[in-house]
Design an enzyme around this catalytic site. Structure first.
Site, mmCIF file in Angstrom:
data_model
loop_
_atom_site.group_PDB
_atom_site.id
_atom_site.type_symbol
_atom_site.label_atom_id
_atom_site.label_comp_id
_atom_site.label_asym_id
_atom_site.label_seq_id
_atom_site.Cartn_x
_atom_site.Cartn_y
_atom_site.Cartn_z
ATOM 1 C CG HIS A 129 -1.793 1.203 1.329
ATOM 2 N ND1 HIS A 129 -3.072 1.234 0.824
ATOM 3 C CD2 HIS A 129 -1.584 2.422 1.874
ATOM 4 C CE1 HIS A 129 -3.605 2.420 1.054
ATOM 5 N NE2 HIS A 129 -2.731 3.159 1.698
ATOM 6 C CG HIS B 175 -10.297 3.178 3.176
ATOM 7 N ND1 HIS B 175 -10.907 3.263 4.402
ATOM 8 C CD2 HIS B 175 -8.974 3.348 3.416
ATOM 9 C CE1 HIS B 175 -10.005 3.499 5.342
ATOM 10 N NE2 HIS B 175 -8.824 3.552 4.764
#
Length: 754
Positions: free
Chosen positions: A59, A108
Site C-alpha cells: 500500500h 479503502h
C-alpha cells in the site's frame, strides 16, 4: 509488549543481534528483513521494524507496481496546466484566473469489507486530508463503488453500510458528493471496491508540499489524539506481535472516523495556511506517524528528531510501535518555524484542535525517535519512505485469455422481433447496473456549499469555482472491469476514454487524470500481466489525449483464494469550463429537439450490458478504441456547448444508445421517437457499445450550423430521432411508455436494499 514493558532501544539492538523478531508476522519477506539489517548495520529495534513493515507494505511502497507506474512519468504529455505531479499528496492543475485545483482518487477496499460504515467513512476522511495537505479547500467528493452480485446476502450487508459511511462522513463535513459509480458483479463478492475522490480549490500561491526543511523548525502533530484503531491497517494486524503473552491484542484494524473533528481540522488548517505559518505539511493516513515523519524528513533537506512521549494519546497502554503504526484519523503533521509556533498553537486552540510540538528538524540526515529518554529509532528516512523494495514480478498472459476472447457474443440469440427487442430494452434498463441509483445518491448531500452545478446522474459532476466569473471544473470517474478482463490494455484506455468523454459532454475541456488501479494478487503472473497491460494502455492513451496522470493509488490483493476480481482501473478525469452557465446537461427537456448520433456504430457487444443482463455472458473483445476520434468528439462537444448549438448531450457507453435515450428521457420528462439509420439493424443500433460516440439534442434552428461543423471537422453524424411525446418509440419496432420505464428503473435498488 505493553507500553510499560522493556523498550527495545537502539543500544539494546546493537548488543542483541540475534534476538528473534516477528518480521514475517509483520508482512516482511526474509530478504526484506535482511535488507533492513544491511541498511542499519544491525538488527532493527521493534519500533524500526514496525516502521519499515508498514512503509514497505504494498500500500505504501508500491513495490510490485512502481516499475510499471513509471510510465506515467516517462510518457507524460507536455502541458502547461500541471503545477504539481506524481509524488505529492495529490496532483495540482492550473485552471486559469490564478486558480489551481487539486484532485485524487484512493481506495479503502479491504477495511470497507470488514467494517463497511467506518471503512467507507474513513476513506472519505483520508482523501479529504490529502487534498487539504496540498493547501486547498476541499469542495467536493465522489465515490466509485463496486460490489458483488446485487442479490447476494453479503452485498446486502456491505452496500448499505458503505453508502451510509460515505454519506455520513461527507454530509457532516459539508462537502457535496457530485458523482461516482455503482457497479455490481459477482467477481467483487468478498472484495468490494470502495474508491473515494476529492477535489479542492486554491490560488497558485497557496500550494503546500510535504517536506521538512529548515534546521530548528518544529514538528507539530495536531488534530485528534492517537488511539489503537487502524494499527497495521495498510499491511497486517501488526499489533498481534506486540502482546506480552504472545496473544493477539485485538486492536481494530479499521480506523474510526469523527467527521466533526475533521471539519474543525479543515478550518483550522486553512487559517494556518492563510497566515503562512507552515514550512511543510503532511496528513496522517496509511502508516500514521511512521509515514508522516519519514516522508517529511525524506523530502526535506535535513534530519528529524521526534519525542514520541509527547504524542497525545487516548489510550495510555499503547506501545511505541503501536503509536508509530496507528492510523487514527483526523491528524496532521506540520513543520513550523520557531517564531511561528506560538501563533500556530493559538490558531489550533481557537478551533479546539489539540496541537503538540513533538520534535524538530535537525541538521543531520537521520530520523531519530525517542521514547522515555531512550532512542528507539535511528534510520536514514529515505530508506523508510522512498527506497523500499522494488519488485519486477513475473507476468504472463493467462492461458485462458484466448478462449475468453474467442467466445464472441455474436453467436448469442438476438431479439427476433420488436416485442422481444422491447423486453430486452426494459431488462437492461432495469438491471442493477443500469437502473436508477437514486436510492444511494439521495443519501448524499449533493448541493451543500451552493456551488454544485451538475451531479448524479449527469455525465460528470461540475462545481463552480468562482462566483464572479463562473469559472468551474467538471470531474468524472469510469472503469469497466468486464472490458478490462477481456483485454486489459484496451479496457484501461476505454476507462480513460469514457471519463474524458463524460467531461467533454458537459462542456468542460479535459485537463488531467487521477487513477485508482484495483487488481488481484501481484504474486499471480496472470494478474501481474493484467496490471502491466492496463498501466501501459493508460499511459499510452494519456499521451495521445494530452491528459497527464497527476497521481492516484494502487490496490492489490483484491481476491478470494485463487479468484481475483476483474482488473478494474478506475480513471478520473478533471476538466475546466470557463462559464458554468454554458454547461450541457443530459436531459431531453424540450419538445421538438432533434437527436443526432455522433460517431460510428459497429456490431460491438463484447463485455456489453446486453450480453451480461440477457445472457449472463462475458467473452469476445471489448469495443475498439480510437483516441484521435475521442479527441475530435470532445472538441465538437465543447464547441457546440460554448456556441449554443446543442441543448443536451449524453455519452454512449454501458447499455448503448438506448440506455442513453432512456436516461435522458427520464431526466427531462420527455419521450423520443427514434429511427434506425440505414446500414444498421435495430438491435445493433440500440445495444452496441462502440466507443467514441455521443447523443446530442440539437435545436431545429441550429441543426444546419451543427451538422456543417461536424462535416467540416470530419466527425460522422446522423439524425436518429426527435424529442417528443411520453414514450421511447423505435419506429417500426416498439413503444415503451416513460411511466413503465420509470417504474422499472426506480424500483430495482429499493427492492434489493430496502
Amino acid at each position: 509488549m505493553s507500553a510499560h514493558a522493556r523498550v527495545d532501544t537502539v543500544k539494546h539492538a546493537e548488543v542483541t543481534p540475534e534476538a528473534p523478531q516477528p518480521w514475517a508476522e509483520l508482512g516482511l519477506k526474509e530478504d526484506e528483513y535482511a535488507r533492513i539489517r544491511e541498511i542499519l548495520g544491525r538488527r532493527p529495534t521493534g519500533a524500526e521494524l514496525a516502521m519499515y513493515s508498514v512503509m514497505w507494505s504494498e500500500h505504501c511502497s508500491y513495490k510490485s507496481s512502481k516499475v510499471h507506474l513509471a510510465q506515467f512519468g516517462e510518457k507524460a504529455p507536455a502541458t502547461d496546466a500541471l503545477l504539481v505531479g506524481i509524488g505529492e499528496n495529490a496532483g495540482v492543475v492550473d485552471i486559469g484566473q490564478g486558480y489551481a485545483v487539486t484532485f485524487k482518487v484512493e481506495s479503502h477496499n479491504h477495511p470497507s469489507y470488514i467494517e463497511p460504515y467506518q471503512g467507507a467513512a474513513t476513506g472519505i476522511g483520508g482523501i479529504v486530508r490529502d487534498i487539504l495537505a496540498m493547501g486547498a479547500r476541499p469542495v467536493a467528493v465522489m465515490d466509485p463503488l463496486r460490489f458483488g452480485a446485487a442479490d447476494h446476502p453479503d452485498t446486502r450487508r456491505v452496500l448499505p453500510g458503505v453508502v451510509a459511511g460515505i454519506g455520513g462522513y461527507g454530509n457532516c463535513l459539508g462537502l457535496p458528493n457530485i458523482g461516482g459509480e455503482v457497479v455490481f458483479d459477482p467477481c467483487y463478492q468478498g472484495n468490494p471496491l470502495v474508491n473515494a475522490l476529492c477535489v479542492g480549490v486554491m490560488r497558485h500561491e497557496d500550494i503546500h508540499l510535504a517536506k521538512a526543511s529548515g534546521t530548528g523548525n518544529r514538528v507539530i502533530l495536531y488534530g485528534a489524539r492517537t488511539g489503537g484503531d487502524g494499527i497495521g491497517g495498510v499491511s497486517v494486524l501488526a499489533s498481534e506481535t506486540f502482546d506480552d503473552a504472545g496473544k493477539p491484542a485485538k486492536r481494530p484494524a479499521v480506523q474510526v472516523g469523527d467527521p466533526f473533528q475533521e471539519k474543525l481540522l479543515i478550518e483550522c488548517t486553512l487559517e494556518i495556511f492563510a497566515e503562512k505559518l507552515v514550512a511543510g505539511i503532511q496528513d496522517l493516513g496509511g502508516a500514521g506517524l511512521s509515514c508522516a515523519t519519514s516522508e517529511l524528513a525524506s523530502a526535506g533537506s535535513g534530519g528529524m528528531r521526534i519525542d514520541l512521549d509527547a504524542v497525545p494519546l487516548r489510550d495510555s497502554s499503547l506501545s511505541p510501535e503501536e503509536i508509530l503504526m496507528s492510523e487514527s484519523q483526523e491528524r496532521m503533521c506540520a513543520v513550523v518555524a520557531p517564531e511561528n509556533v506560538e501563533r500556530f498553537l493559538a490558531v489550533c486552540a481557537k478551533w479546539d484542535v489539540i496541537a503538540t510540538v513533538i520534535g524538530a528538524v535537525t541538521d543531520g540526515d537521520r530520523l531519530e525517535i525517542h521514547w522515555r529518554g531512550e532512542q528507539i529509532v535511528d534510520v536514514p528516512p529515505r530508506t523508510v519512505a522512498h527506497e523500499g523494495p522494488v519488485y519486477r514480478r513475473p507476468f504472463a498472459r493467462p492461458a485462458w485469455q484466448d478462449a475468453l476472447q474467442a467466445d464472441d457474443p455474436a453467436g448469442l440469440p438476438r431479439p427476433a422481433d420488436g416485442d422481444e427487442l422491447r423486453d430486452h430494452v426494459l431488462a437492461v434498463a432495469s438491471s442493477p447496473n443500469q437502473a436508477s441509483k437514486s436510492w444511494i445518491t439521495d443519501q448524499y448531500d449533493r448541493y451543500v456549499l451552493g456551488n454544485t452545478v451538475l451531479s448524479q446522474p449527469e455525465d460528470s459532476g461540475m462545481i463552480r469555482v468562482d462566483a464572479t466569473t463562473n469559472l468551474g471544473v467538471a470531474i468524472a470517474t469510469d472503469g469497466n472491469g468486464r472490458y478490462a478482463k477481456l483485454d486489459p490494455y484496451t479496457g484501461a484506455q476505454l476507462a480513460l476514454a469514457e471519463s474524458y468523454r463524460n467531461v467533454a459532454a458537459t462542456g468542460a475541456r479535459p485537463l488531467a487524470v487521477t487513477d485508482c488501479l484495483n487488481f488481484g494478487s501481484p504474486e499471480d503472473p496472470a494478474v501481474m500481466w493484467q496490471f502491466a497491460e492496463a498501466t501501459r494502455g493508460l499511459a499510452d492513451a494519456c499521451q495521445v489525449l494530452g491528459t497527464p496522470v497527476t497521481g492516484g493509488n494502487v490496490s492489490l490483493y483484491n481476491q478470494t483464494g485463487d479468484a481475483a476480481i476483474h482488473p478494474t482501473p478506475v480513471v478520473g478525469v478533471l476538466g475546466v469550463i470557463d462559464d458554468v452557465t454554458r454547461r450541457t446537461p443530459m436531459a431531453f427537456a424540450t419538445e421538438g429537439q432533434l437527436l443526432h448520433l455522433l460517431g460510428d456504430t459497429a456490431d460491438e457487444l463484447g463485455g456489453s450490458a446486453w450480453a451480461q443482463v440477457v445472457h449472463g455472458h462475458l467473452g469476445g473483445l471489448p469495443p475498439r478504441v480510437d483516441l484521435e476520434r475521442e479527441r475530435l468528439l470532445a472538441e465538437i462537444l465543447l464547441a457546440a456547448s460554448r456556441d449554443g448549438m446543442i441543448d443536451a448531450a449524453h455519452d454512449l457507453s454501458d447499455g448503448g444508445l438506448v440506455q442513453a435515450v432512456v436516461e435522458s428521457c427520464l431526466k427531462g420528462g420527455h419521450g423520443a421517437r427514434l429511427v434506425v439509420p440505414d446500414g444498421l439493424t435495430p438491435f445493433t443500433f440500440l445495444f452496441s457499445e462502440s466507443a467514441g460516440r455521443a447523443l446530442v439534442a440539437v435545436p431545429r434552428s441550429e441543426e444546419v450550423r451543427f451538422t456543417d461543423m461536424c462535416a467540416a471537422r470530419g466527425l460522422p453524424t446522423a439524425r436518429v430521432g426527435v424529442v417528443t411525446g411520453e414514450a421511447v418509440e423505435v419506429q417500426g419496432q416498439f413503444t415503451l411508455g416513460l411511466g413503465e420505464l420509470r417504474a422499472a428503473v426506480d424500483a430495482t435498488l429499493p427492492a434489493l436494499f430496502g
